[in-house]
Design an enzyme around this catalytic site. Structure first.
Site, PDB file in Angstrom:
ATOM      1  N   HIS A 149       4.368 -23.346 -19.352  1.00 43.15           N
ATOM      2  CA  HIS A 149       2.947 -23.209 -19.695  1.00 43.15           C
ATOM      3  C   HIS A 149       2.139 -22.918 -18.435  1.00 43.15           C
ATOM      4  O   HIS A 149       2.628 -23.076 -17.321  1.00 43.15           O
ATOM      5  CB  HIS A 149       2.411 -24.505 -20.334  1.00 43.15           C
ATOM      6  CG  HIS A 149       2.792 -24.682 -21.773  1.00 43.15           C
ATOM      7  ND1 HIS A 149       3.962 -25.290 -22.155  1.00 43.15           N
ATOM      8  CD2 HIS A 149       2.152 -24.326 -22.920  1.00 43.15           C
ATOM      9  CE1 HIS A 149       4.035 -25.307 -23.489  1.00 43.15           C
ATOM     10  NE2 HIS A 149       2.951 -24.725 -23.977  1.00 43.15           N
ATOM     11  N   LYS A 153      -2.282 -26.908 -17.828  1.00 38.06           N
ATOM     12  CA  LYS A 153      -1.847 -27.822 -18.897  1.00 38.06           C
ATOM     13  C   LYS A 153      -1.584 -29.201 -18.302  1.00 38.06           C
ATOM     14  O   LYS A 153      -0.915 -29.330 -17.271  1.00 38.06           O
ATOM     15  CB  LYS A 153      -0.583 -27.282 -19.577  1.00 38.06           C
ATOM     16  CG  LYS A 153      -0.136 -28.161 -20.739  1.00 38.06           C
ATOM     17  CD  LYS A 153       0.858 -27.474 -21.637  1.00 38.06           C
ATOM     18  CE  LYS A 153       1.310 -28.379 -22.770  1.00 38.06           C
ATOM     19  NZ  LYS A 153       0.238 -28.776 -23.689  1.00 38.06           N
TER      20      LYS A 153
END
Ligand code: NAD
Length: 237
Positions: A149, A153
């Site tokens: 990600h 995040k």
């Protein structure tokens, strides 16, 4: 046919997901009317024309039919509490919830219809089924889940990786996790089954946040008017 638009509250409206929800929920054919956009504080990223509220004003929002929450764990209790107090449905994609918050979701489902999912994309709903079946068919193989990600995040492993892990466990595997945080990756999940001399890789790559926002809007439309309970994405497709 009922053509009354669904009155939506978007919680976490100024965030990456919230902005996609505002845009798609405001499209003429969305079947929705965004009546409240709630963020930590009043924010310029809320579209003009959508009534916006700071978190401190949450209890003053107008009537709504469904809340869609993509915020942060520290904001979650307040939106769950509001939905229970007003007896309205909740769709939540917020990840990194504590065990106490997960238990609160179960308790609330006696009173309101709700759907919490770590991933609202159709592809990941299908991937869960594939992973469970692969785990059943490959007893004794190693199972590894690798997720990647963007660097902003906060939680790791991702909620999706953990839910895929539950599917693998349901099929009898004992998954291990690895997380990568790099650049602007929207979300990638690899579930790998490794035996002696062979390997199976099941991969999902999200290239656009709209897939999650569209899935959550779809879930909101399907959840409205249902009996209290917890609904999975697959129940609402
Ligand atoms: P983000 O950091 O861009 O946005 C967070 C939002 O929460 C902001 O609008 C912020 O103002 C708001 N917020 C923070 N504190 C608040 C408070 N006390 N009260 C009200 N609002 C508050 O995050 P993001 O990338 O949009 O992701 C949001 C969540 O959704 C994360 O948990 C992420 O993991 C999850 N997510 C889930 C899916 C899925 O399909 N389930 C997909 C993508 C992201």
């Amino acid at each position: 046919m009922n053509t009354t638009p669904l009155r939506l509250l978007i919680h976490g409206a100024s965030g990456r997901m919230g902005q996609a929800l505002q845009r798609l929920g405001s499209e003429a054919d969305s079947g929705c009317d965004v009546v409240a956009a709630v963020s930590r504080k009043v924010d310029a990223r809320v579209l003009e024309g959508i009534p916006q509220f700071a978190a401190s004003e949450l209890h003053g929002v107008p009537e709504f039919d469904v809340a869609i929450d993509f915020s942060l764990p520290q904001a979650f209790d307040a939106i769950l509490g509001l939905c229970v107090a007003r007896r309205v449905a909740l769709v939540s994609g917020t990840t990194g919830l504590s065990d106490a918050q997960k238990a609160a979701l179960d308790a609330a489902s006696v009173l309101i219809p709700l759907s919490w999912a770590s991933n609202f994309s159709l592809g990941v709903a299908v991937l869960h089924t594939l992973v469970e079946r692969a785990a059943q068919a490959l007893p004794g193989w190693d199972c590894d889940i690798v997720e990647a990600h963007h660097t902003r995040k906060l939680d790791a492993p991702s909620g999706t990786a953990l839910t895929l892990g539950e599917a693998a466990q349901a099929g009898g595997a004992a998954p291990h996790y690895a997380s990568l945080r790099a650049g602007d990756i929207v979300g990638e999940h690899l579930v790998q089954f490794t035996g002696m001399g062979e390997r199976i890789e099941l991969v999902h790559r999200a290239s656009n946040r709209d897939i999650f926002a569209r899935g959550a809007l779809h879930a909101a439309r399907r959840l409205h008017g249902r009996a209290p309970g917890r609904y999975r994405v697959a129940d609402l497709l």
